[in-house]
Design a protein around this motif. Structure first.
Motif, PDB file in Angstrom:
ATOM      1  N   THR A 132       0.855  -1.187   0.000  1.00  0.00           N
ATOM      2  CA  THR A 132       0.000   0.000   0.000  1.00  0.00           C
ATOM      3  C   THR A 132       0.896   1.244   0.000  1.00  0.00           C
ATOM      4  O   THR A 132       2.040   1.198   0.448  1.00  0.00           O
ATOM      5  N   PHE A 180      -8.040   4.030   0.908  1.00  0.00           N
ATOM      6  CA  PHE A 180      -8.511   3.633   2.232  1.00  0.00           C
ATOM      7  C   PHE A 180      -9.850   4.268   2.601  1.00  0.00           C
ATOM      8  O   PHE A 180     -10.502   3.828   3.551  1.00  0.00           O
ATOM      9  N   VAL A 198       0.969  -8.233   3.351  1.00  0.00           N
ATOM     10  CA  VAL A 198       0.673  -6.825   3.073  1.00  0.00           C
ATOM     11  C   VAL A 198       1.665  -5.907   3.787  1.00  0.00           C
ATOM     12  O   VAL A 198       1.966  -6.114   4.972  1.00  0.00           O
ATOM     13  N   LEU A 233       1.523  -2.258   5.077  1.00  0.00           N
ATOM     14  CA  LEU A 233       0.468  -1.297   5.349  1.00  0.00           C
ATOM     15  C   LEU A 233       1.045   0.011   5.856  1.00  0.00           C
ATOM     16  O   LEU A 233       1.820   0.029   6.816  1.00  0.00           O
ATOM     17  N   ARG A 256      -0.136   4.188   6.762  1.00  0.00           N
ATOM     18  CA  ARG A 256      -1.232   5.149   6.932  1.00  0.00           C
ATOM     19  C   ARG A 256      -0.916   6.404   6.127  1.00  0.00           C
ATOM     20  O   ARG A 256       0.096   7.054   6.365  1.00  0.00           O
ATOM     21  N   MET A 301      -8.316   3.610   9.320  1.00  0.00           N
ATOM     22  CA  MET A 301      -7.630   2.423   8.810  1.00  0.00           C
ATOM     23  C   MET A 301      -8.326   1.117   9.189  1.00  0.00           C
ATOM     24  O   MET A 301      -8.010   0.062   8.642  1.00  0.00           O
ATOM     25  N   ILE A 327      -8.161  -2.971   7.693  1.00  0.00           N
ATOM     26  CA  ILE A 327      -7.638  -4.040   8.547  1.00  0.00           C
ATOM     27  C   ILE A 327      -8.661  -5.165   8.663  1.00  0.00           C
ATOM     28  O   ILE A 327      -8.314  -6.351   8.584  1.00  0.00           O
ATOM     29  N   VAL A 362       1.030  -8.981   8.078  1.00  0.00           N
ATOM     30  CA  VAL A 362       0.971  -7.576   7.703  1.00  0.00           C
ATOM     31  C   VAL A 362       2.121  -6.863   8.395  1.00  0.00           C
ATOM     32  O   VAL A 362       2.332  -7.025   9.602  1.00  0.00           O
ATOM     33  N   PHE A 364       3.193  -3.302   9.311  1.00  0.00           N
ATOM     34  CA  PHE A 364       2.657  -1.949   9.420  1.00  0.00           C
ATOM     35  C   PHE A 364       3.783  -0.953   9.675  1.00  0.00           C
ATOM     36  O   PHE A 364       4.606  -1.154  10.563  1.00  0.00           O
TER      37      PHE A 364
END
Length: 284
Positions: free
Chosen positions: A6, A52, A68, A70, A72, A82, A86, A97, A99
């Protein structure tokens, strides 16, 4: 299976994509603008629109994906923004994931990253949080305008020190976690550059590299906030988050230097001087 990145057009996302490709992974690059993704990565990735704020884009982005990265988007200031994505990752049985969080956020409830981490953990999705120090790209990006035009660093960090890290090194760290997903399941990693510098030292390094006299102005929080919202026209929520981060920086949360980048990758992180030399065009 494939890995969804992302924010593939962002500072970190583009490096995550590149490093995953080097590791032989199949990558789905997600962001708002498919055309830009194709222009940058060509046929090396599957380009998908991912927004998103639009849940209709989630299923297509997660189709055929098992891991993934991820991040923000800066303009989404509320952690709740978010949560729907999720939830969608959980529905799609994502097996890891990673993050993009923030150094020290496990003890700091102010930034949105804290609640996002907790929400991921409570969802039951296996995770590998990456908690970097401040990006060197903050200086070559959002703060470069004042450096180029006024020969000054306009940041309300006081006398605090920061263990800056290059986004390229963050990208390699994330790619390592995703590539070895079973090894790093349910872990968190605080990665930094090799040294802790205050902004006076940053100004000295930039002065040496550029040949210009660059100074650090140390504005107040109010002056900084007003300038970036009214003069620079930046989103208020984004600016408020940066104010909170610089407030915490003044309390010493950004000065720690760790060895976790080396432990993950077997490489030494780049110094700020090396970064400034390679990115001199952003400062002159």
């Amino acid at each position: 299976m494939k890995i969804l990145v992302t924010g593939a057009l962002g500072n970190v996302g583009k490096y995550v994509v590149r490093e995953l490709i080097k590791k032989g992974e199949k990558v789905v690059a997600g962001d708002i603008d498919i055309t830009k993704i194709v222009n940058i990565f060509g046929d090396e990735v599957d380009a998908v629109k991912l927004d998103f704020t639009d849940e209709r884009t989630f299923d297509n982005g997660l189709k055929g994906v098992d891991r993934v990265f991820l991040m923000r988007p800066p303009h989404l200031g509320k952690p709740e923004d978010m949560y729907p994505f999720i939830d969608s990752m959980k529905f799609h049985s994502i097996k890891l994931v990673s993050f993009l969080s923030l150094m020290g956020v496990e003890k700091n409830t102010i930034p949105p990253h804290h609640k996002i981490e907790k929400y991921i953990e409570k969802s039951g999705i296996p995770y590998a949080h990456i908690r970097p120090g401040f990006f060197m790209q903050n200086l070559s990006g959002i703060h470069s305008e004042e450096i180029k035009e006024k020969n000054e660093i306009f940041i309300p960090a006081g006398k605090s020190k920061t263990s800056f890290i290059d986004a390229l090194d963050i990208g390699l760290s994330v790619a390592t976690l995703l590539n070895e997903s079973e090894k790093y399941k349910n872990t968190a990693h605080t990665i930094t550059g090799p040294e802790s510098l205050d902004y006076h030292q940053i100004a000295e390094i930039l002065s040496e590299v550029t040949g210009k006299k660059i100074t650090y102005k140390k504005p107040s929080f109010l002056k900084y906030r007003s300038y970036y919202i009214k003069k620079r026209g930046l989103d208020k929520n984004y600016v408020n988050v940066t104010v909170a981060l610089y407030f915490m920086t003044r309390m010493g949360t950004a000065k720690t230097v760790t060895n976790e980048f080396y432990q993950l990758t077997g490489k030494k992180p780049r110094t700020f001087r090396e970064f400034a030399r390679e990115n001199i065009n952003y400062f002159v």
